[in-house]
Design a protein around this motif. Structure first.
Motif, mmCIF file in Angstrom:
data_model
loop_
_atom_site.group_PDB
_atom_site.id
_atom_site.type_symbol
_atom_site.label_atom_id
_atom_site.label_comp_id
_atom_site.label_asym_id
_atom_site.label_seq_id
_atom_site.Cartn_x
_atom_site.Cartn_y
_atom_site.Cartn_z
ATOM 1 N N PHE A 1 0.807 -1.218 0.000
ATOM 2 C CA PHE A 1 0.000 0.000 0.000
ATOM 3 C C PHE A 1 0.842 1.272 0.000
ATOM 4 O O PHE A 1 0.396 2.316 0.457
ATOM 5 N N GLN A 2 2.036 1.183 -0.570
ATOM 6 C CA GLN A 2 2.884 2.360 -0.669
ATOM 7 C C GLN A 2 2.227 3.477 -1.474
ATOM 8 O O GLN A 2 2.483 4.658 -1.236
ATOM 9 N N PHE A 3 1.378 3.109 -2.430
ATOM 10 C CA PHE A 3 0.691 4.134 -3.211
ATOM 11 C C PHE A 3 -0.158 5.018 -2.303
ATOM 12 O O PHE A 3 -0.315 6.215 -2.555
ATOM 13 N N ALA A 4 -0.717 4.429 -1.230
ATOM 14 C CA ALA A 4 -1.510 5.206 -0.275
ATOM 15 C C ALA A 4 -0.604 6.096 0.570
ATOM 16 O O ALA A 4 -0.958 7.238 0.887
ATOM 17 N N HIS A 5 0.556 5.576 0.933
ATOM 18 C CA HIS A 5 1.511 6.386 1.705
ATOM 19 C C HIS A 5 1.929 7.618 0.902
ATOM 20 O O HIS A 5 2.001 8.732 1.446
ATOM 21 N N ARG A 6 2.159 7.419 -0.384
ATOM 22 C CA ARG A 6 2.555 8.553 -1.232
ATOM 23 C C ARG A 6 1.437 9.582 -1.347
ATOM 24 O O ARG A 6 1.692 10.764 -1.584
ATOM 25 N N ALA A 7 0.198 9.140 -1.154
ATOM 26 C CA ALA A 7 -0.949 10.054 -1.232
ATOM 27 C C ALA A 7 -1.271 10.694 0.110
ATOM 28 O O ALA A 7 -2.243 11.449 0.220
ATOM 29 N N GLY A 8 -0.485 10.384 1.151
ATOM 30 C CA GLY A 8 -0.670 11.037 2.436
ATOM 31 C C GLY A 8 -1.231 10.182 3.540
ATOM 32 O O GLY A 8 -1.377 10.661 4.678
ATOM 33 N N VAL A 9 -1.543 8.919 3.267
ATOM 34 C CA VAL A 9 -2.004 8.021 4.333
ATOM 35 C C VAL A 9 -0.773 7.621 5.151
ATOM 36 O O VAL A 9 0.170 7.037 4.608
ATOM 37 N N GLU B 1 -5.706 -5.793 -6.797
ATOM 38 C CA GLU B 1 -6.741 -4.768 -6.869
ATOM 39 C C GLU B 1 -6.141 -3.360 -6.859
ATOM 40 O O GLU B 1 -6.681 -2.441 -7.472
ATOM 41 N N ALA B 2 -5.031 -3.207 -6.141
ATOM 42 C CA ALA B 2 -4.431 -1.884 -5.976
ATOM 43 C C ALA B 2 -3.400 -1.555 -7.051
ATOM 44 O O ALA B 2 -2.831 -0.460 -7.050
ATOM 45 N N ARG B 3 -3.190 -2.468 -7.982
ATOM 46 C CA ARG B 3 -2.091 -2.310 -8.944
ATOM 47 C C ARG B 3 -2.210 -1.037 -9.775
ATOM 48 O O ARG B 3 -1.204 -0.392 -10.079
ATOM 49 N N THR C 1 -8.712 5.196 -7.399
ATOM 50 C CA THR C 1 -9.408 4.476 -8.454
ATOM 51 C C THR C 1 -9.237 2.977 -8.244
ATOM 52 O O THR C 1 -8.223 2.511 -7.716
ATOM 53 N N ALA C 2 -10.256 2.222 -8.653
ATOM 54 C CA ALA C 2 -10.230 0.770 -8.475
ATOM 55 C C ALA C 2 -10.692 0.087 -9.746
ATOM 56 O O ALA C 2 -11.287 0.705 -10.642
ATOM 57 N N ARG C 3 -10.456 -1.210 -9.815
ATOM 58 C CA ARG C 3 -10.847 -1.987 -10.985
ATOM 59 C C ARG C 3 -12.313 -2.397 -10.893
ATOM 60 O O ARG C 3 -12.840 -2.631 -9.824
ATOM 61 N N GLY C 4 -12.929 -2.499 -12.058
ATOM 62 C CA GLY C 4 -14.252 -3.089 -12.138
ATOM 63 C C GLY C 4 -15.385 -2.143 -11.821
ATOM 64 O O GLY C 4 -15.197 -1.116 -11.171
#
Length: 226
Positions: A69-77, A157-159, A177-180
């Motif tokens: 979930f590094q993508f979330a960390h980069r977004a401020g989580v 899912e987070a790719r 954004t998410a898939r599906g």
């Protein structure tokens, strides 16, 4: 259209929620087409935290999950905060799920799109130490193999997740954004069931409401505890 025919049509429409509810419970006890993979004794605890209409995952904060979930960390989580013990991951309809406030704040457009088809989003948040028992909190005991497969499913899912410029529900969370697509037949609770099935956990074929998830976990005797 005659009055009699109109009454028949209205009666049919009134029955649709009943049919949906019956199907939601029936789908919870029909096994998903995935072979359960026990993979050894239960060793890792993950959580399901229930809101009024859906469940979110709680996965332990470890080096591996923080990396996923590094993508979330980069977004401020703040995944790296020393007090973080759990990473919350949810999935839902973009218009409905991102509405901050009470249900009275949800627009008719959001309701309609949630029922007929909307883009999906992921929500990621972080939590500290949680009590073993709390309203709406359910703990699942997974084997190492099941946990690995669950994290792999969430990672997939987070790719392609990209941050969405929208206020979250807390000071720490964010939407992505998410898939599906999301619709009445693939709800947030169906997504939870899909993730559990991919982990090799026995679960119902179709779990569109929280009661479906609850019934399915009991029916298939998924190991639970704290």
């Amino acid at each position: 259209m005659t009055v009699r025919r109109l009454v028949q049509w209205l009666g049919l429409v009134a029955l649709l929620p009943v049919v949906y509810l019956f199907a939601a419970l029936a789908g919870a006890i029909l096994p998903a087409p995935v072979s359960p993979d026990r993979g050894g004794p239960p060793e890792i605890t993950v959580g399901l935290i229930r809101g009024p209409i859906h469940y979110d995952f709680l996965v332990p904060s470890t080096n591996r999950t923080r990396d996923v979930f590094q993508f979330a960390h980069r977004a401020g989580v703040p995944l790296a905060h020393p007090d973080v013990r759990w990473i919350l991951v949810g999935w839902g309809a973009r218009d409905f799920y991102t509405t901050v406030g009470g249900y009275s704040d949800v627009s008719f457009r959001a309701l309609w799109r949630g029922a007929t088809g909307d883009d999906a989003v992921l929500r990621v948040d972080v939590l500290g130490t949680l009590p073993a028992t709390a309203p709406g909190l359910r703990w699942l005991n997974l084997s190492n193999a099941q946990f690995d497969r669950l994290i792999a499913a969430l990672e997939q899912e987070a790719r392609a997740a990209e941050p969405i410029d929208h206020d979250g529900f807390s000071e720490n969370d964010a939407f992505f954004t998410a898939r599906g697509p999301f619709h009445l037949f693939r709800t947030c609770n169906v997504w939870v069931g899909e993730m559990l099935a991919q982990a090799g956990i026995a679960i119902g074929r179709w779990t569109p409401i929280p009661h479906s998830v609850d019934l399915s976990l009991r029916w298939f005797r998924v190991p639970q505890g704290g």
